[in-house]
Design a protein around this motif. Structure first.
Motif, PDB file in Angstrom:
ATOM      1  N   SER A 150      -5.446   4.944 -10.285  1.00  0.00           N
ATOM      2  CA  SER A 150      -5.672   4.784 -11.695  1.00  0.00           C
ATOM      3  C   SER A 150      -6.669   5.647 -12.315  1.00  0.00           C
ATOM      4  O   SER A 150      -6.794   5.744 -13.633  1.00  0.00           O
ATOM      5  N   GLY A 286      -6.195  -0.763 -16.702  1.00  0.00           N
ATOM      6  CA  GLY A 286      -4.538  -0.639 -16.786  1.00  0.00           C
ATOM      7  C   GLY A 286      -3.810  -1.388 -15.694  1.00  0.00           C
ATOM      8  O   GLY A 286      -4.482  -2.066 -14.815  1.00  0.00           O
ATOM      9  N   TYR A 287      -2.521  -1.151 -15.670  1.00  0.00           N
ATOM     10  CA  TYR A 287      -1.774  -2.111 -14.884  1.00  0.00           C
ATOM     11  C   TYR A 287      -1.719  -1.658 -13.207  1.00  0.00           C
ATOM     12  O   TYR A 287      -1.805  -2.573 -12.549  1.00  0.00           O
ATOM     13  N   TYR A 288      -2.157  -0.481 -13.060  1.00  0.00           N
ATOM     14  CA  TYR A 288      -2.148  -0.016 -11.676  1.00  0.00           C
ATOM     15  C   TYR A 288      -3.609  -0.554 -11.270  1.00  0.00           C
ATOM     16  O   TYR A 288      -3.610  -0.975  -9.978  1.00  0.00           O
ATOM     17  N   ALA A 291      -2.999  -4.394 -10.643  1.00  0.00           N
ATOM     18  CA  ALA A 291      -2.057  -4.695  -9.625  1.00  0.00           C
ATOM     19  C   ALA A 291      -2.668  -4.378  -8.264  1.00  0.00           C
ATOM     20  O   ALA A 291      -2.773  -4.911  -7.266  1.00  0.00           O
TER      21      ALA A 291
END
Length: 307
Positions: A150, A286-288, A291
Motif C-alpha cells: 500500500s 486504503g483497502y490494502y 486488509a
C-alpha cells in the motif's frame, strides 16, 4: 498452565498498548526534525535512573549486582543486542514511514521468535517450530506485505527499504536479547531487575552513540524532544517493558505459550494506526492497508487462542 497463559496474554496486550506510543512519538520526533540518535539514546538514559530507584526501593539491587559480576560479558553483549541494536534501528526507520507501517513491519518479531526457538531452547517443552504457529505467522507476514504494498506507490524502493530493513533487524534483535537474558538469569531476577541489568549492560552502546552524534556537530536535542523521549521512557520503557517481561517470564518454560505472548504485540499496529489518524492525518488508510492490518490481527488472535 492455562491460567498462567491467559494472564500472560492479557499482560502482553496491555504492553502492546503502551509500546505503541513508541512508534507514534518516534514518528512525531522524526517529522519535527529530531535526531533519531537522541530519540533512541535519551529513552534509555531516562529509564536508567527510574529503574535504579525501583530496584533500590524494592531492596533487590545487591542481587542484581551479583548477577552482573557473574557474567559481565554476556550482560554486555545481549543487552546491547536486546536494547541497543533493537531500538536504534527502530528509531532510525521512523523517519521513513508512518508509525502504523513501522509497527506492522515490527510484527516480524513474532516469526523471528519462532525461528530462534530451536536455536535457543534450553529445557523448554518444545524444541522445534510448531507447524500451526508457523501458519499463523505466515498470515502476519502476508498482512505486513500488503501494508508495504500500500506504501509502494508513495515511496521509492530505497525509501521503502530504508524504512523496512532496519525494522527487520530490530525484530530479530529484541527476542534474541530477551530470551538469552532469560536463559542467563533463569528466573533468579524479577522483571525490574532484569530491565535494570540490561540498561546497565547497554549503557556503553548509548554513550558511544551520543558521542558519535556530538562529534557530528548536531548539538543537544530540543526541549520538546527531551520531553517526548521521557514520555516514551515512561509509557514504553517502564510500563510496557515491565508488563511484557513479566508476561514472557511467566511462560518462559513453554514455547507455545511464549509464542502466543509475543504474538500479542501484533495489536500494536492497531493502536499505532489510531494514534496516527488522531495526531497526523485525518486520511483513512486504503483497502490494502486495512486488509493487511486485518491479517496481522487475525494471525495474532490465532496465536493467542492456540493450545
Amino acid at each position: 498452565m492455562t491460567s498462567n497463559k491467559n494472564q500472560a496474554v492479557l499482560l502482553g496486550l496491555l504492553s502492546a498498548l503502551f509500546f505503541s506510543f513508541t512508534f507514534i512519538f518516534n514518528r512525531l520526533m522524526a517529522v519535527n526534525g529530531g535526531s533519531w540518535i537522541w530519540s533512541a539514546s535519551l529513552r534509555f538514559l531516562w529509564m536508567l535512573p527510574i529503574f535504579f530507584l525501583i530496584v533500590f526501593w524494592r531492596k533487590n539491587l545487591g542481587q542484581l549486582l551479583k548477577e552482573l559480576q557473574r557474567h559481565p560479558i554476556q550482560w554486555l553483549l545481549w543487552s546491547t543486542v536486546g536494547f541497543g541494536l533493537f531500538y536504534s534501528t527502530l528509531t532510525y526507520a521512523a523517519a521513513y514511514g508512518p508509525s502504523w507501517l513501522i509497527a506492522g513491519t515490527w510484527q516480524i518479531t513474532i516469526v523471528a521468535g519462532l525461528l530462534l526457538s530451536p536455536l535457543l531452547s534450553q529445557g523448554t517443552q518444545t524444541k522445534g517450530i510448531p507447524f500451526s504457529s508457523f501458519l499463523y505467522s505466515a498470515l502476519i507476514l502476508l498482512g505486513i506485505g500488503m501494508m508495504q504494498l500500500s506504501q509502494a506507490e508513495n515511496l521509492s524502493i530505497k525509501e521503502l527499504g530504508t524504512g523496512t530493513l532496519p525494522v527487520i533487524v530490530a525484530a530479530f534483535a529484541f527476542p534474541l536479547g530477551n530470551r538469552k537474558m532469560m536463559q542467563l538469569v533463569d528466573g533468579r531476577l524479577d522483571a525490574y531487575q532484569r530491565i535494570l541489568g540490561m540498561l546497565i549492560g547497554s549503557l556503553p552502546f548509548w554513550i558511544l552513540l551520543v558521542c558519535v552524534e556530538w562529534a557530528g556537530g548536531q548539538g543537544l536535542p530540543s526541549s520538546s524532544q527531551a520531553l517526548q523521549t521521557l514520555a516514551v521512557a515512561i509509557s514504553s520503557g517502564l510500563i510496557a517493558t515491565a508488563l511484557f517481561f513479566s508476561a514472557t517470564n511467566q511462560v518462559r518454560k513453554d514455547e507455545k505459550s511464549l509464542a502466543a505472548v509475543e504474538a500479542t504485540q501484533a495489536s500494536e499496529v492497531v493502536f499505532s494506526l489510531i494514534g496516527e489518524l488522531v495526531i497526523f492525518s485525518p486520511v483513512f488508510p486504503g483497502y490494502y492497508t486495512l486488509a493487511g492490518i486485518g491479517l496481522v490481527v487475525l494471525g495474532m488472535l490465532l496465536h493467542s487462542r492456540k493450545n
